[in-house]
Write a protein that holds these residues in place. Structure first.
Motif, PDB file in Angstrom:
ATOM      1  N   GLU A 142      12.572 -24.245 -21.525  1.00 39.42           N
ATOM      2  CA  GLU A 142      12.551 -23.527 -20.263  1.00 39.42           C
ATOM      3  C   GLU A 142      11.336 -23.969 -19.447  1.00 39.42           C
ATOM      4  OE1 GLU A 142      14.782 -21.610 -18.991  1.00 39.42           O
ATOM      5  OE2 GLU A 142      16.063 -21.760 -20.755  1.00 39.42           O
ATOM      6  N   LYS A 143      11.574 -24.213 -18.179  1.00 36.95           N
ATOM      7  CA  LYS A 143      10.489 -24.609 -17.297  1.00 36.95           C
ATOM      8  C   LYS A 143       9.700 -23.380 -16.862  1.00 36.95           C
ATOM      9  CE  LYS A 143      12.157 -28.896 -16.880  1.00 36.95           C
ATOM     10  NZ  LYS A 143      11.467 -30.132 -17.109  1.00 36.95           N
ATOM     11  N   THR A 144       8.438 -23.502 -16.831  1.00 37.90           N
ATOM     12  CA  THR A 144       7.601 -22.449 -16.257  1.00 37.90           C
ATOM     13  C   THR A 144       6.653 -23.111 -15.284  1.00 37.90           C
ATOM     14  OG1 THR A 144       6.009 -22.635 -18.056  1.00 37.90           O
ATOM     15  CG2 THR A 144       7.717 -20.964 -18.293  1.00 37.90           C
ATOM     16  N   GLY A 145       6.277 -22.387 -14.255  1.00 33.36           N
ATOM     17  CA  GLY A 145       5.444 -23.030 -13.260  1.00 33.36           C
ATOM     18  C   GLY A 145       4.650 -22.014 -12.480  1.00 33.36           C
ATOM     19  N   ASN A 146       4.927 -21.971 -11.177  1.00 36.50           N
ATOM     20  CA  ASN A 146       4.045 -21.238 -10.283  1.00 36.50           C
ATOM     21  C   ASN A 146       4.341 -19.743 -10.253  1.00 36.50           C
ATOM     22  OD1 ASN A 146       6.516 -21.520  -9.041  1.00 36.50           O
ATOM     23  ND2 ASN A 146       5.670 -21.884  -7.003  1.00 36.50           N
ATOM     24  N   LYS A 147       4.279 -19.097 -11.395  1.00 36.81           N
ATOM     25  CA  LYS A 147       4.414 -17.643 -11.391  1.00 36.81           C
ATOM     26  C   LYS A 147       3.200 -17.035 -10.714  1.00 36.81           C
ATOM     27  CE  LYS A 147       7.407 -15.662 -14.857  1.00 36.81           C
ATOM     28  NZ  LYS A 147       7.483 -14.641 -15.887  1.00 36.81           N
ATOM     29  N   LYS A 148       3.488 -16.150  -9.783  1.00 38.27           N
ATOM     30  CA  LYS A 148       2.395 -15.475  -9.089  1.00 38.27           C
ATOM     31  C   LYS A 148       2.087 -14.183  -9.828  1.00 38.27           C
ATOM     32  CE  LYS A 148       2.455 -18.565  -5.840  1.00 38.27           C
ATOM     33  NZ  LYS A 148       1.369 -19.476  -5.573  1.00 38.27           N
ATOM     34  N   LEU A 162      12.059 -24.320   4.110  1.00 41.42           N
ATOM     35  CA  LEU A 162      12.374 -23.377   5.176  1.00 41.42           C
ATOM     36  C   LEU A 162      12.259 -21.947   4.650  1.00 41.42           C
ATOM     37  CD1 LEU A 162      13.840 -26.064   6.213  1.00 41.42           C
ATOM     38  CD2 LEU A 162      15.119 -24.486   7.660  1.00 41.42           C
ATOM     39  N   ARG A 163      12.534 -21.793   3.360  1.00 41.84           N
ATOM     40  CA  ARG A 163      12.374 -20.483   2.739  1.00 41.84           C
ATOM     41  C   ARG A 163      12.179 -20.661   1.247  1.00 41.84           C
ATOM     42  NH1 ARG A 163      11.712 -17.746   5.546  1.00 41.84           N
ATOM     43  NH2 ARG A 163      13.303 -16.376   6.392  1.00 41.84           N
ATOM     44  N   SER A 164      11.237 -19.936   0.687  1.00 32.94           N
ATOM     45  CA  SER A 164      11.074 -19.914  -0.767  1.00 32.94           C
ATOM     46  C   SER A 164      11.173 -18.459  -1.214  1.00 32.94           C
ATOM     47  CB  SER A 164       9.730 -20.530  -1.175  1.00 32.94           C
ATOM     48  OG  SER A 164       8.661 -19.925  -0.479  1.00 32.94           O
ATOM     49  N   GLY A 165      12.241 -18.146  -1.920  1.00 32.80           N
ATOM     50  CA  GLY A 165      12.456 -16.790  -2.390  1.00 32.80           C
ATOM     51  C   GLY A 165      13.025 -15.875  -1.319  1.00 32.80           C
ATOM     52  N   PHE A 216       5.855 -11.298  -6.830  1.00 31.76           N
ATOM     53  CA  PHE A 216       5.481 -11.182  -5.421  1.00 31.76           C
ATOM     54  C   PHE A 216       4.577 -12.343  -5.028  1.00 31.76           C
ATOM     55  CE2 PHE A 216       5.961  -6.309  -5.690  1.00 31.76           C
ATOM     56  CZ  PHE A 216       7.261  -6.386  -5.222  1.00 31.76           C
ATOM     57  N   ASP A 217       4.788 -12.843  -3.833  1.00 34.46           N
ATOM     58  CA  ASP A 217       3.936 -13.899  -3.295  1.00 34.46           C
ATOM     59  C   ASP A 217       3.557 -13.511  -1.872  1.00 34.46           C
ATOM     60  OD1 ASP A 217       2.577 -16.209  -2.822  1.00 34.46           O
ATOM     61  OD2 ASP A 217       4.338 -17.504  -2.697  1.00 34.46           O
ATOM     62  N   LEU A 218       2.264 -13.252  -1.655  1.00 39.79           N
ATOM     63  CA  LEU A 218       1.771 -12.876  -0.329  1.00 39.79           C
ATOM     64  C   LEU A 218       1.178 -14.095   0.348  1.00 39.79           C
ATOM     65  CD1 LEU A 218       1.959 -10.144  -1.903  1.00 39.79           C
ATOM     66  CD2 LEU A 218       0.021  -9.371  -0.531  1.00 39.79           C
ATOM     67  N   ARG A 219       1.795 -14.505   1.466  1.00 41.10           N
ATOM     68  CA  ARG A 219       1.305 -15.654   2.225  1.00 41.10           C
ATOM     69  C   ARG A 219       1.016 -15.206   3.645  1.00 41.10           C
ATOM     70  NH1 ARG A 219       6.114 -19.386   1.037  1.00 41.10           N
ATOM     71  NH2 ARG A 219       6.633 -18.081  -0.725  1.00 41.10           N
ATOM     72  N   GLU A 220      -0.272 -15.081   3.934  1.00 41.26           N
ATOM     73  CA  GLU A 220      -0.717 -14.531   5.211  1.00 41.26           C
ATOM     74  C   GLU A 220      -0.081 -13.146   5.392  1.00 41.26           C
ATOM     75  OE1 GLU A 220       0.186 -17.575   8.080  1.00 41.26           O
ATOM     76  OE2 GLU A 220      -1.473 -18.838   7.406  1.00 41.26           O
ATOM     77  N   GLU A 221       0.757 -12.956   6.432  1.00 39.08           N
ATOM     78  CA  GLU A 221       1.328 -11.629   6.651  1.00 39.08           C
ATOM     79  C   GLU A 221       2.649 -11.428   5.922  1.00 39.08           C
ATOM     80  OE1 GLU A 221       1.719 -11.390  10.884  1.00 39.08           O
ATOM     81  OE2 GLU A 221      -0.301 -10.587  11.155  1.00 39.08           O
ATOM     82  N   ARG A 222       3.215 -12.497   5.400  1.00 36.72           N
ATOM     83  CA  ARG A 222       4.567 -12.413   4.835  1.00 36.72           C
ATOM     84  C   ARG A 222       4.538 -12.158   3.329  1.00 36.72           C
ATOM     85  NH1 ARG A 222       9.028 -16.144   7.675  1.00 36.72           N
ATOM     86  NH2 ARG A 222       8.923 -15.169   9.724  1.00 36.72           N
ATOM     87  N   VAL A 223       5.537 -11.390   2.887  1.00 46.25           N
ATOM     88  CA  VAL A 223       5.655 -11.048   1.465  1.00 46.25           C
ATOM     89  C   VAL A 223       6.992 -11.576   0.953  1.00 46.25           C
ATOM     90  CG1 VAL A 223       5.613  -9.214  -0.254  1.00 46.25           C
ATOM     91  CG2 VAL A 223       4.351  -8.940   1.901  1.00 46.25           C
ATOM     92  N   TYR A 224       6.941 -12.382  -0.106  1.00 51.87           N
ATOM     93  CA  TYR A 224       8.144 -12.981  -0.683  1.00 51.87           C
ATOM     94  C   TYR A 224       8.340 -12.500  -2.119  1.00 51.87           C
ATOM     95  CZ  TYR A 224       7.666 -16.276   3.213  1.00 51.87           C
ATOM     96  OH  TYR A 224       7.540 -16.837   4.449  1.00 51.87           O
ATOM     97  N   TYR A 225       9.597 -12.477  -2.538  1.00 48.74           N
ATOM     98  CA  TYR A 225       9.932 -12.209  -3.933  1.00 48.74           C
ATOM     99  C   TYR A 225      10.523 -13.492  -4.490  1.00 48.74           C
ATOM    100  CZ  TYR A 225      11.445  -9.587  -8.042  1.00 48.74           C
ATOM    101  OH  TYR A 225      11.615  -9.110  -9.333  1.00 48.74           O
TER     102      TYR A 225
END
Length: 463
Positions: free
Chosen positions: A313-319, A367-370, A344-353
């Motif tokens: 299994e690949k593992t990588g950029n877990k936040k 263009l979009r990650s998560g 959760f990934d907080l990038r400036e004002e945006r919150v991604y899952y």
């Protein structure tokens, strides 16, 4: 219709004189309009109970239906804005249907725009695993992103890169890959006459070189034991059987697999390959005079076998470890779904899952990650349109559910402020999920029994 002489001669050779005449006759028949139900949001059975128009099943696609496009306009209906279906030519539904995607798979759609195949692949994942949807054209990838968000797909990466660059980041990463390859479009001549002129400018030889490059690049990104489905909307052997022959010559670990059949499917032609490749008859040709759909070609392949204990299994950029802002935390308490804070990934004002188990992706053009959950504005959290489409009605505590014949539905989709005093009490306020017949459309903010419209401007209903 005036067809190029070289094309006519090729089709006569491919079909024989009598069958070629039957092919020509289909140009006088009306085109076939298709609709594919989004099974991530609604079952086929439930959709048929509420379908606003007569539908006839596409016999080889379990969630596909024909409708009369000369009479009905499904793209101008609130259910379309709720993401309950995708409008797609019936034969074009076949590739994503025949790639056996399972929940939890890591899936790549190499040439994904505008999203007809990617939306079905995402629905099949049922929120588990990851869908990487790529298109080299940034402008087309924007339409792809909208369609995936409309469908409620959250576990996705939308990328705009050459397939060759993706090889650096995803070596033997994917369980399933779909290549709906750019092609000369011969199968679309009946539906779109402008394709004939494009064929005269760039014929099969031009696209064959491109297809060979894409399919071998994709092969390196597929894990041992994984499956790849290659498709085109053309008839030329150079772009079909011989592209598969080329893949097998470069990657002999691949084998051609059987696909679920249909009485209108034609077998692939081993005799059209240079080496008379055994097993090529397992590939599928779709001709418009044989069934109610346009021309297509499909080949399903498996990349060797994975040895016991071999798969890693690949593992990588877990936040993780980032403190969740209070306003976001307060909003999350309104949700009736479990979200892993480590994703959760907080990038400036945006919150991604984010999807799980991603490799490091620094340098990839996204263009979009998560799943975009929303934005933090002056310590105030505003949920996104993408989150609204991802949710089901029961996932959010405060909802406004309108009947499809309530004129406020279209007013909402046009971006207008709504009077909802018949649905809420004077004390109620805050973010509400707006639904039509139980299916989310977007968010609004309630105050004094008036709903301030938060429907995404770029998605609004155009009169």
């Amino acid at each position: 219709m005036n067809l190029p002489i070289a094309f006519e001669e090729k089709m006569k050779s491919l079909l024989g004189e009598e069958e070629y005449n039957a092919y020509l006759q289909c140009f006088d028949e009306p085109r076939h309009y298709g609709l594919r139900v989004n099974t991530r949001k609604i079952s086929v059975e439930d959709f048929l109970k509420i379908a606003p128009w007569p539908l006839t099943p596409v016999p080889w696609i379990s969630n596909g239906f024909y409708y009369d496009g000369s009479v009905y306009q499904p793209a101008k209906h609130p259910y379309y804005y709720a993401g309950l279906y995708y409008l797609q030519e019936p034969s074009a539904m076949t590739p994503a249907d025949r790639l056996p995607v399972e929940p939890g798979d890591k899936v790549l759609d190499v040439c994904a725009a505008p999203g007809g195949k990617a939306t079905e692949l995402g629905a099949k994942l049922k929120g588990e695993g990851v869908l990487v949807a790529n298109d080299i054209s940034n402008s087309r990838a924007r339409g792809l992103l909208k369609n995936l968000e409309l469908f409620g797909i959250g576990n996705m990466l939308v990328i705009s890169e050459e397939p060759g660059k993706l090889m650096e980041f995803f070596p033997e990463y994917f369980d399933k890959i779909l290549i709906d390859a750019p092609c000369s479009g011969e199968g679309m001549f009946r539906k779109e006459k402008k394709m004939v002129k494009a064929w005269e400018e760039h014929g099969p030889a031009f696209f064959s070189r491109l297809q060979q490059s894409i399919i071998t690049q994709a092969a390196s990104m597929l894990r041992p034991g994984g499956m790849l489905l290659y498709s085109t909307c053309t008839f030329d052997p150079l772009e079909n059987e011989r592209t598969i022959e080329y893949l097998l010559s470069q990657h002999p670990e691949f084998e051609i697999c059987e696909m679920d059949g249909y009485e209108g499917f034609e077998k692939g032609r081993p005799e059209l390959t240079e080496q008379k490749i055994d097993g090529m008859e397992k590939t599928v040709r779709i001709f418009p005079h044989k069934m109610y759909g346009e021309g297509h070609y499909l080949a399903l392949l498996k990349k060797g076998n994975v040895a016991p204990g071999e798969r890693k299994e690949k593992t990588g950029n877990k936040k993780g470890g980032k403190k969740i802002p209070e306003d976001l935390e307060a909003f999350l308490k309104e949700l009736n779904i479990e979200l892993d804070p480590a994703r959760f990934d907080l990038r400036e004002e945006r919150v991604y899952y984010m999807p799980e188990d991603l490799p490091a992706l620094k340098g990839v053009r996204f263009l979009r990650s998560g799943l975009l959950l929303g934005e933090l504005k002056k310590k105030r959290f505003e949920p996104s349109q993408a989150l609204a489409m991802y949710l089901k009605k029961e996932n959010y505590k405060k909802t406004l559910d309108f009947s499809v014949d309530d004129d406020r539905v279209v007013k909402y989709l046009k971006g207008e402020t709504l009077d909802v005093e018949d649905l809420v009490t004077p004390k109620e306020k805050g973010w509400f999920l707006v639904c039509v017949d139980g299916y989310p459309l977007g968010f609004g903010k309630l105050a004094s029994q008036t709903l301030k419209n938060k429907y995404l401007p770029g998605w609004r209903w155009q009169s």
